[in-house]
Design an enzyme around this catalytic site. Structure first.
Site, PDB file in Angstrom:
ATOM      1  CB  VAL A 135       1.350  14.687  -8.376  1.00 14.21           C
ATOM      2  CG1 VAL A 135       2.613  14.767  -7.525  1.00 14.21           C
ATOM      3  CG2 VAL A 135       1.585  15.299  -9.752  1.00 14.21           C
ATOM      4  N   PRO A 136       1.012  11.376  -6.938  1.00 14.15           N
ATOM      5  CG  PRO A 136       2.133   9.326  -7.034  1.00 14.15           C
ATOM      6  CD  PRO A 136       1.902  10.606  -7.798  1.00 14.15           C
ATOM      7  CB  CYS A 137       1.033  14.117  -2.477  1.00 15.70           C
ATOM      8  SG  CYS A 137      -0.740  14.429  -2.536  1.00 15.70           S
ATOM      9  CG  HIS A 138      -1.842   8.585  -2.135  1.00 16.41           C
ATOM     10  ND1 HIS A 138      -1.950   9.108  -3.414  1.00 16.41           N
ATOM     11  CD2 HIS A 138      -1.779   7.237  -2.278  1.00 16.41           C
ATOM     12  CE1 HIS A 138      -1.967   8.112  -4.282  1.00 16.41           C
ATOM     13  NE2 HIS A 138      -1.853   6.964  -3.624  1.00 16.41           N
ATOM     14  NE  ARG A 139       0.946   5.548  -5.359  1.00 20.05           N
ATOM     15  CZ  ARG A 139       0.774   5.561  -6.669  1.00 20.05           C
ATOM     16  NH1 ARG A 139       1.737   6.002  -7.465  1.00 20.05           N
ATOM     17  NH2 ARG A 139      -0.350   5.113  -7.200  1.00 20.05           N
TER      18      ARG A 139
END
Length: 179
Positions: A135-139
């Site tokens: 889940v690409p929370c860095h994006r």
């Protein structure tokens, strides 16, 4: 209640990446930030009943290694969302749709998740993300294009590195994205 069955520590060019899975799917991932023995210890402290198993999530090891080698990879794996609320699940699903190399604001993610006025709540979900990278929370960034926070090892520095890996020359520039 989650019945954990396995975990794996995957060596990458960035360090050891950890994954814990139940029979329903992934329940937790750990971004690289330490040695394999340190990640194993973190997993055992949080999930003492989990058993080490090579290939705990079929194909994930190769995909994770490819991602950290700079290949534009998506993660098509099942998540165990049995301990999430309906709102959290909608935010997680919306975040998983953010394309590799792109960013969205917390308010854009809230709209995509069907809760346009819940940007702060979306931030809370992303801050507690149990599936970093998958889940690409860095994006997810602030509406002004600045990075915002990041609760992973090395904090915002890790977020900046992940975005740089995905091709962001300017870490504070926001790429347009539509849900």
């Amino acid at each position: 209640m989650v019945h954990l069955i396995r975990f794996e520590v995957i060596s990458t060019g960035w360090g050891a990446f950890g994954v814990v899975a139940s029979e329903r799917g992934i329940v937790r991932t750990y971004l690289p930030g330490g040695r394999a023995d340190e990640v194993r210890e973190m997993i055992r402290n949080e999930w003492p009943e989990a058993k080490a198993e090579r290939g705990a999530v079929s194909g994930l090891g190769d995909t994770v290694k490819a991602f950290f080698a700079g290949q534009p990879i998506g993660f098509d794996v099942e998540l165990d969302l049995s301990e999430t609320t309906a709102f959290e699940a909608s935010v997680i699903a919306a975040a998983r749709r953010i394309p590799y190399g792109e960013t969205v604001s917390y308010s854009e993610l809230a709209r995509s998740a069907g809760s346009p006025r819940a940007a702060r709540a979306v931030g809370t979900v992303m801050a507690g993300n149990r599936f970093p990278l998958i889940v690409p929370c860095h994006r997810v960034v602030r509406s002004d294009g600045t990075l915002g926070g990041f609760s992973a090892p090395d904090g915002v520095d890790m977020k900046r590195r992940l975005l740089a890996l995905e091709g962001h020359a300017d870490m504070f520039e926001q790429t347009a994205w539509r849900a």
